[in-house]
Design an enzyme around this catalytic site. Structure first.
Site, PDB file in Angstrom:
ATOM      1  N   HIS A  55       0.829  -1.206   0.000  1.00 26.49           N
ATOM      2  CA  HIS A  55       0.000   0.000   0.000  1.00 26.49           C
ATOM      3  C   HIS A  55       0.863   1.255   0.000  1.00 26.49           C
ATOM      4  O   HIS A  55       0.659   2.168  -0.824  1.00 26.49           O
ATOM      5  CB  HIS A  55      -0.898  -0.038   1.240  1.00 26.49           C
ATOM      6  CG  HIS A  55      -1.769   1.170   1.414  1.00 26.49           C
ATOM      7  ND1 HIS A  55      -3.114   1.167   1.121  1.00 26.49           N
ATOM      8  CD2 HIS A  55      -1.500   2.424   1.866  1.00 26.49           C
ATOM      9  CE1 HIS A  55      -3.631   2.370   1.375  1.00 26.49           C
ATOM     10  NE2 HIS A  55      -2.662   3.144   1.842  1.00 26.49           N
ATOM     11  N   GLU A  56       1.849   1.307   0.881  1.00 23.48           N
ATOM     12  CA  GLU A  56       2.696   2.504   0.968  1.00 23.48           C
ATOM     13  C   GLU A  56       3.569   2.656  -0.273  1.00 23.48           C
ATOM     14  O   GLU A  56       3.812   3.767  -0.748  1.00 23.48           O
ATOM     15  CB  GLU A  56       3.551   2.457   2.229  1.00 23.48           C
ATOM     16  CG  GLU A  56       2.787   2.349   3.529  1.00 23.48           C
ATOM     17  CD  GLU A  56       1.724   3.426   3.701  1.00 23.48           C
ATOM     18  OE1 GLU A  56       1.875   4.532   3.137  1.00 23.48           O
ATOM     19  OE2 GLU A  56       0.725   3.161   4.393  1.00 23.48           O
ATOM     20  N   HIS A  95       1.714   4.491  -2.908  1.00 23.11           N
ATOM     21  CA  HIS A  95       1.834   5.949  -2.800  1.00 23.11           C
ATOM     22  C   HIS A  95       3.183   6.420  -3.332  1.00 23.11           C
ATOM     23  O   HIS A  95       3.263   7.431  -4.043  1.00 23.11           O
ATOM     24  CB  HIS A  95       1.712   6.381  -1.342  1.00 23.11           C
ATOM     25  CG  HIS A  95       0.349   6.256  -0.763  1.00 23.11           C
ATOM     26  ND1 HIS A  95      -0.790   6.666  -1.413  1.00 23.11           N
ATOM     27  CD2 HIS A  95      -0.069   5.769   0.446  1.00 23.11           C
ATOM     28  CE1 HIS A  95      -1.848   6.451  -0.642  1.00 23.11           C
ATOM     29  NE2 HIS A  95      -1.435   5.899   0.484  1.00 23.11           N
TER      30      HIS A  95
END
Length: 312
Positions: A229-230, A233
């Site tokens: 998920h990170e 980004h």
């Protein structure tokens, strides 16, 4: 549980804060953070001003800023294409990303993770970005290779204190290198965006709760998907609920708009009156690790564009 294989890796030891022996601490760390105590599963700090995983560093990207980022990205892609730096139409950028893992332990060794956990985390990144968790998932074209593991004993760094300082002191590689700092804080993860790299390259990367790695102790968030998920980004993806129930939403056409983040894995959730159910299986929502299984083709296209614009 997914089957994970151990890959070759490099171990380096640096001295910081309290004395550190040259024999890495073994076994699992004992610190735990129940999922219900995580005040915010993820947040994205304000690039150059990011100083530590607390509310003061949290910011939302406004609609106006989002529009400006898209315009700037288009300008950069056009300029690079004019210089012959472009991805052919219909193709995607592809690269192997060097990954530097920074294990931020305290003086007692809390926060330590094993080399096997780190190798397993790299495997999860390779699996998720290759689209191997679902037949509906896109292969982004990006792979990950562990370039180095660095272990520190520092009580402040372990708790993500002085984070702007410790990241600038420890970060490795250039814009194309993913730095992962493993810390003990009240979040699952924090990331910087690629368009902030030029302003403050020293803090570029992702901070991840050490107990979210495969084999960690955070219930529902210990399969390694927080790093995915990170990293999303870091590649330039927004949350799938960016901007709420709007047609612009996360700037990705094939992720249906949603009004709010998901909790758990509520099949059939529909928080927005625009077409499509909430993309609860998407890595850029806030679902449980076991619920995640895909990036979409258009997210893959956005990753390619952002990589070309800001990390090549």
């Amino acid at each position: 549980m997914r089957a994970l294989t151990t890959r070759p890796r490099v171990l380096a030891v640096l001295l910081a804060g309290t004395a550190l022996t040259f024999s890495p601490l073994g076994g699992q760390a004992t610190a735990k953070l129940p999922a219900d105590q995580l005040t915010n599963p993820c947040f994205t700090p304000a690039g150059a001003s990011a100083k530590g995983g607390r509310a003061a560093d949290h910011r939302e990207i406004s609609a106006a800023e989002q529009k400006a980022i898209e315009a700037r990205t288009a300008q950069l892609l056009k300029a690079k294409a004019a210089r012959g730096i472009a991805v052919p139409k219909g193709a995607l950028a592809a690269a192997t990303v060097p990954v530097y893992v920074h294990v931020m332990r305290d003086a007692a060794g809390n926060g330590d993770v094993t080399n096997t956990q780190i190798a397993d985390q790299i495997d999860v990144l390779n699996e998720t970005f290759a689209g191997d968790e679902s037949s509906a998932a896109a292969d982004t074209g990006f792979t990950f290779s562990l370039a180095g593991t660095f272990r520190y004993n520092n009580n402040q760094w372990h708790k993500d204190k002085q984070s702007a300082s410790y990241r600038k002191q420890t970060r490795k590689g250039g814009a194309n290198a993913l730095n992962i700092w493993l810390v003990d804080f009240s979040y699952l993860g924090i990331a910087t965006f690629p368009w902030d790299y030029a302003k403050n390259p020293g803090v570029d990367g992702i901070r991840v709760h050490f107990d979210s790695l495969p084999g960690g102790s955070i219930a529902n968030f210990n399969l390694g998907e927080t790093a995915t998920h990170e990293a999303g980004h870091w590649f330039g993806l927004y949350h799938t609920f960016q901007g709420g129930c709007t047609t612009t939403n996360d700037e990705v056409e094939d992720t249906p708009a949603q009004s709010s983040p998901t909790s758990g894995c509520p099949v059939g959730r529909d928080s927005c009156n625009l077409p499509g159910l909430d993309p609860i299986h998407n890595y850029m929502d806030y679902s449980y690790d076991s619920c995640y299984n895909q990036f979409t083709p258009k997210q893959s296209t956005r990753i390619s564009s952002m990589w070309t614009a800001y990390r090549t």
